[in-house]
Design a protein around this motif. Structure first.
Motif, short mmCIF file in Angstrom:
data_model
loop_
_atom_site.label_atom_id
_atom_site.label_comp_id
_atom_site.label_asym_id
_atom_site.label_seq_id
_atom_site.Cartn_x
_atom_site.Cartn_y
_atom_site.Cartn_z
N VAL A 201 0.85 -1.20 0.00
CA VAL A 201 0.00 0.00 0.00
C VAL A 201 0.88 1.25 0.00
O VAL A 201 1.88 1.32 0.73
N ASP A 202 0.54 2.25 -0.83
CA ASP A 202 1.25 3.54 -0.81
C ASP A 202 0.61 4.46 0.21
O ASP A 202 -0.60 4.74 0.13
N ILE A 203 1.41 4.96 1.15
CA ILE A 203 0.89 5.92 2.13
C ILE A 203 1.42 7.30 1.73
O ILE A 203 2.63 7.52 1.72
N LEU A 204 0.49 8.18 1.35
CA LEU A 204 0.89 9.48 0.83
C LEU A 204 0.50 10.57 1.83
O LEU A 204 -0.67 10.94 1.94
N GLN A 205 1.50 11.04 2.60
CA GLN A 205 1.23 12.10 3.56
C GLN A 205 1.35 13.46 2.88
O GLN A 205 1.87 13.58 1.78
N ASN A 206 0.87 14.51 3.53
CA ASN A 206 0.83 15.85 2.93
C ASN A 206 0.13 15.82 1.58
O ASN A 206 0.53 16.50 0.64
N CYS A 207 -0.87 15.01 1.46
CA CYS A 207 -1.61 14.86 0.20
C CYS A 207 -3.09 15.12 0.51
O CYS A 207 -3.81 14.23 0.97
N GLU A 208 -3.50 16.35 0.28
CA GLU A 208 -4.86 16.76 0.65
C GLU A 208 -5.82 16.59 -0.52
O GLU A 208 -5.55 17.07 -1.63
N VAL A 209 -6.91 15.93 -0.29
CA VAL A 209 -7.94 15.78 -1.31
C VAL A 209 -8.75 17.07 -1.37
O VAL A 209 -9.26 17.55 -0.35
N THR A 210 -8.85 17.62 -2.59
CA THR A 210 -9.58 18.89 -2.76
C THR A 210 -10.81 18.73 -3.65
O THR A 210 -11.60 19.65 -3.78
N GLY A 211 -10.94 17.57 -4.28
CA GLY A 211 -12.12 17.34 -5.12
C GLY A 211 -12.34 15.86 -5.37
O GLY A 211 -11.40 15.06 -5.28
N ILE A 212 -13.59 15.49 -5.61
CA ILE A 212 -13.93 14.09 -5.93
C ILE A 212 -14.35 14.07 -7.41
O ILE A 212 -15.31 14.76 -7.79
N LEU A 213 -13.62 13.30 -8.21
CA LEU A 213 -13.90 13.26 -9.66
C LEU A 213 -14.97 12.21 -9.94
O LEU A 213 -14.93 11.10 -9.40
N ARG A 214 -15.93 12.58 -10.77
CA ARG A 214 -17.05 11.67 -11.09
C ARG A 214 -17.35 11.71 -12.57
O ARG A 214 -17.10 12.71 -13.23
N HIS A 215 -17.91 10.62 -13.08
CA HIS A 215 -18.35 10.58 -14.47
C HIS A 215 -19.54 9.62 -14.55
O HIS A 215 -19.44 8.48 -14.06
N ASN A 216 -20.63 10.05 -15.13
CA ASN A 216 -21.82 9.20 -15.28
C ASN A 216 -22.24 8.54 -13.97
O ASN A 216 -22.50 7.33 -13.92
N GLY A 240 -14.32 13.97 11.48
CA GLY A 240 -14.23 15.42 11.71
C GLY A 240 -14.42 16.24 10.45
O GLY A 240 -14.74 17.42 10.54
N HIS A 241 -14.19 15.62 9.29
CA HIS A 241 -14.31 16.37 8.03
C HIS A 241 -15.15 15.62 6.99
O HIS A 241 -15.05 15.89 5.79
N SER A 242 -16.00 14.71 7.46
CA SER A 242 -16.78 13.88 6.53
C SER A 242 -17.71 14.75 5.68
O SER A 242 -17.82 14.54 4.47
N SER A 243 -18.34 15.75 6.30
CA SER A 243 -19.27 16.59 5.54
C SER A 243 -18.52 17.42 4.50
O SER A 243 -19.07 17.73 3.44
N VAL A 244 -17.26 17.77 4.81
CA VAL A 244 -16.47 18.58 3.88
C VAL A 244 -16.19 17.78 2.61
O VAL A 244 -16.40 18.25 1.48
N ILE A 245 -15.77 16.52 2.77
CA ILE A 245 -15.50 15.68 1.59
C ILE A 245 -16.81 15.34 0.89
O ILE A 245 -16.89 15.33 -0.33
N ALA A 246 -17.87 15.07 1.68
CA ALA A 246 -19.16 14.74 1.06
C ALA A 246 -19.63 15.87 0.15
O ALA A 246 -20.11 15.63 -0.96
N SER A 247 -19.43 17.12 0.62
CA SER A 247 -19.90 18.25 -0.20
C SER A 247 -19.09 18.35 -1.50
O SER A 247 -19.60 18.81 -2.51
N MET A 248 -17.84 17.87 -1.49
CA MET A 248 -17.05 17.86 -2.75
C MET A 248 -17.69 16.92 -3.77
O MET A 248 -17.45 17.03 -4.97
N ALA A 249 -18.45 15.94 -3.27
CA ALA A 249 -19.10 14.98 -4.17
C ALA A 249 -20.58 15.31 -4.35
O ALA A 249 -21.34 14.51 -4.89
N GLY A 250 -20.98 16.48 -3.86
CA GLY A 250 -22.39 16.89 -4.00
C GLY A 250 -23.33 16.15 -3.07
O GLY A 250 -24.53 16.07 -3.34
#
Ligand code: FAD
Ligand code: PYC
Length: 417
Positions: A201-216, A240-250
């Protein structure tokens, strides 16, 4: 031969001035894409990645952490582990987790310092005692160890507790789970991280998710501060930030985010050998292996993302602890901190699919998810790998908030939220 590395490496590192240690996990550059991306490098996210690889053979996995692993609630919690929940659904889930805790250090070859010193939940009113007896009986029916203690039995286990009938909230009894206890929180993150890394498994620190990509209607990857990364499936575990990521996915989640505080004292010689919690007076306490008293209370009632909390909660918390333990009245506090907990209306988590294909959420553990770390990772890995829940998390859907099939665990949460 796993120990050969540790024994010889200790000797080698002693003569090389502790330089060139082998890293416990790699720090790779992100690949273009993965089979599964797990967002959130807390205990739950790392455990999910570990079980995806070790139980389901899915190794093309990355864990994306915006800061450092274990720096969220995993490294901020007070480490109480128990499984004495009321309803069958949650009792089975937390008991699965407790069983995994019991073999975790061996499984990960990493000492998570799980110490089964018992967890006591005090009752101060007749209604408290009725609730305790009901929950203890329910635990018994589910094969979970639980005892109801009378004040004289409590005094034998914790002689320094004020059990006087003249206390403002007299102690009438308690539930006691002897298999409950505490663990070393950082070690849980590090142990899962090292084991996941060794599975590929790759563990990527200092890697902040800023958007969720979607198609169809399906997830295709994530946008991050280190570029776009594709994925067939994405699991979100960002307490603590579930709603923040959820809103990135609408999406909107039935979650409120609150600060939850804790504090520790200067170290003392061993004096408190079990965990004591009181929901009624809003205080709980244990003593760490270093000797510090580890103290906490219920959530701050306002919502917010500041990892601090307000002073009035600390003041009330300490008042309750000193009333229960007058012997601690002159102990000095060393430090205080807060974490942000995502709370669902029924005080139970959401673990499963979302309306977006390939996007899964594991959130809403509120004040009580540390104890669930291995179990949560285990069922979430199953859910992501198979595309459907395990029987242990089948009830913890997002849909329960529209169907009304809630699982109310406010009474067992132990910490008001
Ligand atoms: P975390 O460890 O918070 O991991 C989530 C990670 O997601 C974080 O590291 C964060 O940086 C990362 N993240 C967030 N946004 C992004 C993004 N956009 N991109 C990438 N990464 C992101 N539970 C118990 O069972 N027993 C206890 O005694 C207990 N005490 C507690 C005391 C306190 C003071 C607090 C705050 C909580 C307590 N809890 C307790 C609850 C417990 O800490 C949590 O439920 C549990 O640790 C959650 O683990 P996690 O891995 O989901 O979250
Ligand atoms: O869930 O047992 C718990 C707990 C204790 C302190 C915070 N959460």
């Amino acid at each position: 031969m796993k120990n050969k590395y540790s024994i010889f490496s200790l000797a080698r590192n002693a003569v090389t001035y502790h330089e060139n240690w082998r890293e416990a996990w790699r720090s790779p550059e992100p690949r273009k894409g993965y089979d599964v991306i797990v967002i959130g490098g807390g205990g739950h996210g790392l455990a999910t990645a570990y079980y995806l690889a070790s139980e389901h053979g899915i190794r093309n996995v990355a864990v994306l952490e915006k800061n450092w692993i274990g720096g969220g609630n995993t490294g901020r919690n007070t480490t109480i582990v128990r499984s004495n929940y009321l309803w069958d659904e949650s009792a089975h889930l937390y008991e699965k987790s407790l069983r995994l805790w019991e073999g975790l250090s061996q499984k990960l070859n990493y000492n998570v310092m799980f110490s089964q010193r018992g967890v006591m939940n005090l009752g101060h009113t007749l209604q408290d005692m009725r609730d305790i007896e009901r929950r203890s009986n329910a635990n018994y029916l589910n094969g979970i160890d639980s005892e109801v203690l009378r004040p004289e039995q409590i005094r034998q286990i914790v002689p320094i507790m004020n059990t006087s009938p003249h206390a403002r909230y007299p102690v009438l009894g308690a539930s006691f789970q002897r298999r409950g206890g505490v663990a070393r929180h950082d070690a849980v993150a590090w142990g899962f991280a090292r084991a996941a890394d060794r599975e590929g498994v790759d563990i990527l620190q200092n890697c902040e998710v800023t958007g969720i990509l979607r198609h169809n209607g399906a997830v295709t990857g994530v946008e991050t501060n280190r570029g776009r990364i594709q994925a067939k499936k994405v699991g979100v575990v960002v307490a603590g930030h579930s709603s923040v990521i959820a809103s990135m996915a609408g999406l909107r989640l039935p979650i409120e985010s609150h600060p939850l505080q804790a504090l520790v004292s200067e170290p003392l010689k061993p004096i408190l050998h079990t965990v004591v919690m009181s929901n009624a007076v809003h205080g709980y306490i244990s003593q760490s292996d270093k000797g510090e008293l580890v103290i906490g209370a219920g959530v701050d009632s306002y919502t917010g993302y500041g990892q601090r909390g307000s002073f009035s909660v600390v003041e009330g918390n300490i008042g309750a602890i000193v009333e229960l333990f007058p012997v601690f009245s002159r102990v000095r506090m060393l430090r205080q901190w807060g974490g942000i907990v995502d709370v669902c209306p029924d005080a139970c988590p959401i673990i499963g699919k979302t309306p977006i294909r390939g996007l899964y959420f594991n959130c809403g553990w509120g004040t009580g998810g540390f104890k669930a770390t291995p179990g949560s990772g285990w069922v979430f890995a199953h859910t992501i790998a198979r595309g459907e829940p395990h029987s242990l998390n089948a009830a913890f859907t997002l849909e329960r908030f529209s169907t009304g099939a809630l699982i109310d665990e406010h009474g067992a949460a132990g910490v008001a939220h």
